[in-house]
Design an enzyme around this catalytic site. Structure first.
Site, PDB file in Angstrom:
ATOM      1  N   HIS A 199      47.565  70.564  29.581  1.00 43.97           N
ATOM      2  CA  HIS A 199      46.368  70.754  30.523  1.00 43.97           C
ATOM      3  C   HIS A 199      45.778  71.963  30.581  1.00 43.97           C
ATOM      4  O   HIS A 199      44.351  72.057  31.061  1.00 43.97           O
ATOM      5  CB  HIS A 199      46.893  70.679  31.698  1.00 43.97           C
ATOM      6  CG  HIS A 199      47.407  69.376  32.428  1.00 43.97           C
ATOM      7  ND1 HIS A 199      46.896  68.030  32.175  1.00 43.97           N
ATOM      8  CD2 HIS A 199      48.681  68.916  32.807  1.00 43.97           C
ATOM      9  CE1 HIS A 199      47.680  66.935  32.350  1.00 43.97           C
ATOM     10  NE2 HIS A 199      48.653  67.512  32.894  1.00 43.97           N
ATOM     11  N   ASP A 203      58.030  62.415  31.746  1.00 39.37           N
ATOM     12  CA  ASP A 203      57.452  62.176  33.375  1.00 39.37           C
ATOM     13  C   ASP A 203      56.883  60.672  33.297  1.00 39.37           C
ATOM     14  O   ASP A 203      56.609  60.391  34.655  1.00 39.37           O
ATOM     15  CB  ASP A 203      56.625  62.938  33.699  1.00 39.37           C
ATOM     16  CG  ASP A 203      55.330  63.434  32.773  1.00 39.37           C
ATOM     17  OD1 ASP A 203      55.345  62.947  31.815  1.00 39.37           O
ATOM     18  OD2 ASP A 203      54.514  64.390  33.467  1.00 39.37           O
TER      19      ASP A 203
END
Length: 353
Positions: free
Chosen positions: A167, A293
């Site tokens: 990110h 995830d």
């Protein structure tokens, strides 16, 4: 497959963040990578220490001014007395100089550390503690070391990176990411003589930072499989299918959003599309942003991927038949993260036999 690891990651332990105005515990904890390394050790992987690297590569993928900001952020925070008043022991942004805010007026860097953090932070969740920069820098070291091992002739290497990185963009950090480990690995391969690199992002969330860094480049191809941001999932503003690159990079970016609740079949089909896209561009090596995830047990996404799905993803990556660096991204269920990373690497290695 060698596993590159640095215990310096433990220095980063920013234990809270602010989400919709509420302080909540961080799930990006040191035990994440400790569980992974323990599981891979049990599977017989060789643990290789990360080599300390200079800033040359990290400054190629990030604005050096942001790197320097992050290096000094905690020291400046302490000098301004914020740990005592108002009692905040982590660097936290509270004002953000968005383009709508500034208009046509050039950005002036503020003196207040709370305002300065907002120049680079993209959210309020990703705070900086006393050891955050050292931990983030050690993750870059692990990614670079793994890429260098690949350049030296290995066909597959795993970098046990923490904190994650995908990110973080050229001049911003957020989403529990500070410096972009996958981008550093790709840049290391390019500098090492690899003609073109493909980044395949399997994290549950779109790697907006990686996309931004390489969006106008054609020597790095980016393909991502992630939960649909249009359905309310981080990073919300990016990760849509119409983002295809710009300038020289047009056609070198592919996003494959998966609907919430998607399981192995739809997720692996999206990965097949990314693989086809990668093959069209004929890269010479692959960097995998390996988040686990998307797992059915993970608290951070609505996807429903099983251990068998992760094993199949490793086999799918192996089908590209290219030297591959795996770089750890997300994965927040401590009871399964090691098993799922092991299943992915196991699938990759089984397909190579």
């Amino acid at each position: 497959m060698k596993v590159v690891y640095s215990d310096v990651h433990k220095r980063h332990n920013a234990d809270t963040g602010t989400w919709v105005g509420v302080t909540i515990p961080s799930e990006e904890v040191p035990d994440r990578i400790e569980r992974v390394v323990a599981a891979l050790t049990d599977r017989g992987h060789e643990i290789v220490p990360a080599r300390p690297c200079d800033d040359s590569i990290v400054n190629m993928v990030h604005d050096p001014a942001m790197v320097e900001y992050m290096r000094n952020a905690w020291k400046n925070w302490v000098e301004w007395g914020y740990p005592d008043e108002p009692g905040q022991n982590q660097v936290a942004a509270y004002a953000f100089p968005t383009s709508r805010f500034l208009g046509d007026i050039p950005l002036r860097l503020p003196k207040s550390p709370g305002a300065l953090a907002g120049v680079y932070a993209m959210d309020t969740m990703t705070q900086i503690g006393e050891g955050t920069f050292l931990g983030a820098r050690s993750a870059i070291d692990a990614a670079q070391t793994a890429a260098e091992i690949l350049v030296d002739g290995e066909r597959g290497v795993y970098a046990a990176c923490r904190p994650p990185g995908h990110h973080a963009g050229t001049s911003f950090f957020g989403g529990s990411c500070y410096l972009n480990n996958a981008a550093a690995a790709a840049q290391t391969l390019i500098v090492g003589g690899v003609g073109r690199v493909a980044i395949v992002d399997l994290d549950a969330h779109h790697g907006n930072g990686t996309q931004e860094i390489f969006y106008r480049r054609r020597d790095v191809v980016y393909g991502s499989v992630h939960v649909d941001p249009g359905e309310g999932w981080f990073p919300h503003f990016l990760g849509f299918a119409d983002e295809i690159g710009a300038g020289d990079g047009v056609g070198f970016n592919l996003n494959e959003p998966v609907p919430p609740g998607g399981g192995d079949d739809v997720w692996l089909a999206a990965l097949d599309s990314v693989n086809t896209f990668v093959e069209i561009h004929q890269p010479d090596a692959v960097v995998v942003s390996l988040g686990v995830d998307a797992a059915i047990t993970d608290p951070e996404s609505p996807l429903q991927i099983t251990k068998l799905g992760y094993e199949a993803s490793g086999k799918a990556i192996a089908s590209l038949d290219l030297p591959t660096v795996f770089v750890q991204e997300g994965g927040y269920d401590l009871n399964t993260i090691g098993e799922l990373v092991g299943a992915t690497l196991g699938g990759f290695e089984a397909a190579k036999v």
